[in-house]
Design a protein around this motif. Sequence first.
Motif, PDB file in Angstrom:
ATOM      1  N   SER A  10       0.835  -1.199   0.000  1.00 27.80           N
ATOM      2  CA  SER A  10       0.000   0.000   0.000  1.00 27.80           C
ATOM      3  C   SER A  10       0.873   1.253   0.000  1.00 27.80           C
ATOM      4  O   SER A  10       0.636   2.200  -0.771  1.00 27.80           O
ATOM      5  CB  SER A  10      -0.912   0.010   1.235  1.00 27.80           C
ATOM      6  OG  SER A  10      -1.833  -1.071   1.206  1.00 27.80           O
ATOM      7  N   SER A  24      -5.656   3.769  -4.532  1.00 26.06           N
ATOM      8  CA  SER A  24      -6.709   2.865  -4.072  1.00 26.06           C
ATOM      9  C   SER A  24      -7.355   2.140  -5.244  1.00 26.06           C
ATOM     10  O   SER A  24      -7.692   0.961  -5.142  1.00 26.06           O
ATOM     11  CB  SER A  24      -7.767   3.637  -3.275  1.00 26.06           C
ATOM     12  OG  SER A  24      -8.381   4.633  -4.075  1.00 26.06           O
ATOM     13  N   LEU A  34      -7.167   2.118   2.506  1.00 24.83           N
ATOM     14  CA  LEU A  34      -5.779   2.430   2.167  1.00 24.83           C
ATOM     15  C   LEU A  34      -5.175   3.385   3.194  1.00 24.83           C
ATOM     16  O   LEU A  34      -4.037   3.183   3.641  1.00 24.83           O
ATOM     17  CB  LEU A  34      -5.715   3.049   0.767  1.00 24.83           C
ATOM     18  CG  LEU A  34      -4.326   3.426   0.241  1.00 24.83           C
ATOM     19  CD1 LEU A  34      -3.404   2.221   0.226  1.00 24.83           C
ATOM     20  CD2 LEU A  34      -4.431   4.034  -1.156  1.00 24.83           C
ATOM     21  N   GLN A  37      -4.227   1.451   6.258  1.00 27.59           N
ATOM     22  CA  GLN A  37      -3.008   0.665   6.098  1.00 27.59           C
ATOM     23  C   GLN A  37      -1.764   1.544   6.270  1.00 27.59           C
ATOM     24  O   GLN A  37      -0.799   1.158   6.956  1.00 27.59           O
ATOM     25  CB  GLN A  37      -2.983   0.005   4.712  1.00 27.59           C
ATOM     26  CG  GLN A  37      -4.023  -1.077   4.494  1.00 27.59           C
ATOM     27  CD  GLN A  37      -3.753  -2.299   5.351  1.00 27.59           C
ATOM     28  OE1 GLN A  37      -2.614  -2.650   5.632  1.00 27.59           O
ATOM     29  NE2 GLN A  37      -4.831  -2.966   5.768  1.00 27.59           N
TER      30      GLN A  37
END
Length: 310
Positions: A10, A24, A34, A37
């Motif tokens: 990510s 994303s 996202l 993360q």
Amino acid sequence: MDLNLRRLRSFVTVAEELHFTRASSKLFVTQQSLSKQIAQLELQLGTPLLQRTSRRVELTPAGQAFLATARATLACFDQGVSEARRIGRGEHATLRVGFIVGAALELTTHILSEFTRRHPEARVELHEFGFSDPSAGLAGATTDVAFIRLPSSTHGLAIAPLFTEPCVAGVSTAHPLSSRERVCVQDLLGEPIAIGRTDDTVWHDFWTLGSHRGSRSAQNVVETHSQSEEVEVVAAGMACNITPLAARRYSPHPGVRFVPVDDYPDSIVAVAHRVGQPNPLVASFVEAAETVRERESLIVRMIQGTPDPD
């Protein structure tokens, strides 16, 4: 620290896109997921990796430093997955071997033969690199193992030296130094120096006599794009060059004379790979290279320019 690969992927995607919406979409996740993360990764590392405003996304200095590590980690993991799947399907395992000009000199063929004898089922791919990449593909994870010449930047690499080799000065046959049997570094400091174009500062410093210039860097450097171009520049009298002794055998030219440099360190040829390399063939290749080095002692002495024992 147990870093999640999903978080690494990510981060790398956002770092490359510098846009959460595009990243994303590329990852097939929501922007909220996202962002979560990235936030969790930053929390684990204890430092912000991205600077976000309503208009733009930028890497912080810590993010710039971490990006290279994240990319290399993902590349190693992805390669390991691909290799495991390939072997699981019964396909031959592949070892990508990088090298720059000369590779391991006269030991090269013996090393490759020893490795293929041990692994007749393996496929070996040879990839040559110019002086612009002294890591021979290791820095960009495009090779698994490589013959490299030191000194150069070796961050993140495991190194197994094979032999050392004296350095010589390449000079035009019309140059006053060509009549000398030997020279010293002081004789060369005022001369233009030819060197292959590279961003590796350790490599550049060694082959331009940087350690003997004090706080001053070489002022008159002629950058070249290949070994053959460098030899022609020297032959034309446009510059001298510092090069391994093997240049006498591998790059002879009627307009160039290679003169020993008495007071300069030897260069080292080594077999190297990235730390944590997942390809199981890498360790076997290193072992094969070390076996050949011990077995072919006469060749090693010839390369190093040392006399045979009595």
